[in-house]
Design an enzyme around this catalytic site. Structure first.
Site, PDB file in Angstrom:
ATOM      1  N   LYS A 169       0.198 -13.836 -54.641  1.00  0.00           N
ATOM      2  CA  LYS A 169      -0.077 -14.432 -55.956  1.00  0.00           C
ATOM      3  C   LYS A 169       0.070 -13.464 -57.112  1.00  0.00           C
ATOM      4  CE  LYS A 169      -3.807 -17.324 -54.228  1.00  0.00           C
ATOM      5  NZ  LYS A 169      -5.263 -17.134 -54.281  1.00  0.00           N
ATOM      6  N   GLY A 193      -7.818  -3.319 -52.763  1.00  0.00           N
ATOM      7  CA  GLY A 193      -8.465  -3.830 -53.974  1.00  0.00           C
ATOM      8  C   GLY A 193      -9.008  -2.710 -54.845  1.00  0.00           C
ATOM      9  N   GLY A 224      -3.863  -2.255 -47.818  1.00  0.00           N
ATOM     10  CA  GLY A 224      -3.632  -3.605 -47.314  1.00  0.00           C
ATOM     11  C   GLY A 224      -2.367  -3.755 -46.489  1.00  0.00           C
ATOM     12  N   ARG A 283      -8.852   4.708 -40.540  1.00  0.00           N
ATOM     13  CA  ARG A 283     -10.032   4.918 -41.399  1.00  0.00           C
ATOM     14  C   ARG A 283     -10.983   5.960 -40.812  1.00  0.00           C
ATOM     15  NH1 ARG A 283     -10.813  -1.392 -43.242  1.00  0.00           N
ATOM     16  NH2 ARG A 283      -9.427  -1.223 -45.029  1.00  0.00           N
TER      17      ARG A 283
END
Ligand code: AMP
Length: 393
Positions: A196, A375, A352, A35
């Site tokens: 999920k 996200g 992620g 990052r």
């Protein structure tokens, strides 16, 4: 969207929201500089244009002002990565921050203390944003990973600036997402994994309109397999999403999209790296066992599909990749994406766990683009307006 290239930065103090939410080890050493490296071109551009850079970020999730979350721990590493001396001020608003910002000369870099030491940051508090805005003449948002949040430093602060723009990270994220969404070359394959289905419904629905193949691995595959009548033992499953899974399969068929489910599964009798392990055909998991990775036949099938693709997007691990014995599926996919890229495919790694898998294998430069925001990328691709981007548009 205006970018940093559209700003006049000479003698200007640029207040830059960066994403320096980096992992630290027990001795507060930065263990992954991705990052910081990502933010470097934006910082260097400001300095080369004759401006100074005031960097602000969050780090972790402090509840109060715990020292372990101080950005002072990363000053040396930022300095090393960008190759410029970095000053640090132990606050992000108030007298000390204002004085440090006022004293900053062209060519200099100042890092502010953790924004989340103030609860006003995540609340998107206007007064706090106004205090931040006093530090700079222009505002640049380059924190894609938090662009889907309407926090004070990512969105609200922009209201107080005439001159504002996206940095190179945000610009690159948008350009690369569009290479899948708007100009993706067929066959387009989306690889979806993770725990999920409920987190990924909107993106899968979007992909039904653009992808040729949707590969489904990881924990989310068991909801599909159970809905189709398979036995999944004690594998992770969202029972209330079985109808949705069947509906997605039906809509895929109508749209001529191939949804590709696992053929076999690596199962364990405990959620542990040291558990007993077997490989079984999909839908034949005995009671007391759970699927923690895709099996070898699935690795082959998924890899073959990826190899025949011209555009690949990957989000989510194929199993519990944090445990070595259940990382083989995720590692195989990383290899397949790398190989497809070397044959000319465009590959976008969606942040992620997938980004971690690619980076841990040292494949960061062997794929087309590794997103800095899991996200945020998903929300952008779903078609949502990201507050951090809307604020500078
Ligand atoms: P997500 O945040 O939804 O992308 O999911 C990532 C998480 O999914 C990782 O922590 C994985 O360990 C977990 N995961 C992947 N496959 C499985 C599985 N078969 N059973 C349980 N957890 C899984």
């Amino acid at each position: 969207m205006r970018t940093i290239n559209d700003l006049s930065l000479e003698n200007k103090k640029a207040l830059v929201r960066v994403d320096f939410n980096v992992p630290l080890d027990g001795d507060f050493n930065v263990t992954d500089t991705t990052r910081i490296e990502a933010a470097k071109p934006t910082i260097i551009k400001i300095l080369e244009d004759g401006g100074s850079a005031i960097l602000m970020s969050h780090l972790g999730r402090p509840k109060a002002k715990e020292a372990e979350f101080s950005l002072k721990h990363i000053v040396e590493k930022v300095q090393e990565v960008i190759g410029v001396q970095v000053k640090f001020v132990e606050d992000c608003v108030g007298a000390a921050a204002e004085e440090a910002a006022a004293n900053l000369q062209p060519g200099e870099v100042l890092l502010l203390e953790n924004l989340r030491y103030y609860k006003e940051e995540t609340k998107g508090d206007k007064g706090f944003a106004e205090q931040l805005s006093k530090l700079g003449d222009v505002y640049i948002n380059d924190a894609f990973g938090t662009a889907h949040r309407a926090h004070a430093s990512t969105a609200i602060v922009a209201e107080f600036f005439e001159e504002k723009a996206a940095g190179y990270v945000i610009e690159a994220e948008i350009i690369n997402a569009k290479k899948v969404l708007e100009t993706g070359v067929s066959p387009i394959t989306a690889i979806m994994g993770g725990s999920k289905i409920s987190d990924k419904i909107l993106i899968v629905e979007k992909l039904l309109n653009i992808a040729d193949n949707i590969i489904i691995g990881g924990g989310m595959s068991y909801t599909f397999i159970k809905a189709l009548g398979g036995k999944i033992g004690m594998s992770i499953c969202e029972d209330d999403k079985q109808d949705l899974a069947l509906d997605l399969l039906k809509r895929a068929k109508e749209n001529n999209v191939n949804i590709i489910l696992p053929l076999d599964t690596v199962i364990a009798d405990d959620f542990s790296n040291d558990a007993n392990i077997q490989t079984v055909v999909k839908g034949e998991i005995p009671d007391g066992w759970e699927g923690l990775d895709i099996g070898p036949k699935t690795r082959e099938l998924f890899s073959e599909t990826i190899a025949n693709s011209k555009t690949v997007i990957w989000n989510g691990p194929m199993g519990v990749a944090e445990m070595e014995n259940f990382a083989h599926g995720t590692v195989a996919i990383a290899h397949a994406v790398k190989d497809a890229t070397s044959k000319g495919a465009f590959s976008l790694i969606g942040g992620g766990d997938s980004a971690a898998a690619i980076n841990n294998l040292g494949f960061g430069n062997d794929v087309s683009y590794v997103s800095t925001g899991g996200g945020a990328l998903l929300e952008y691709m779903e078609g949502k307006v990201l507050p951090g981007i809307a604020a500078i548009s």
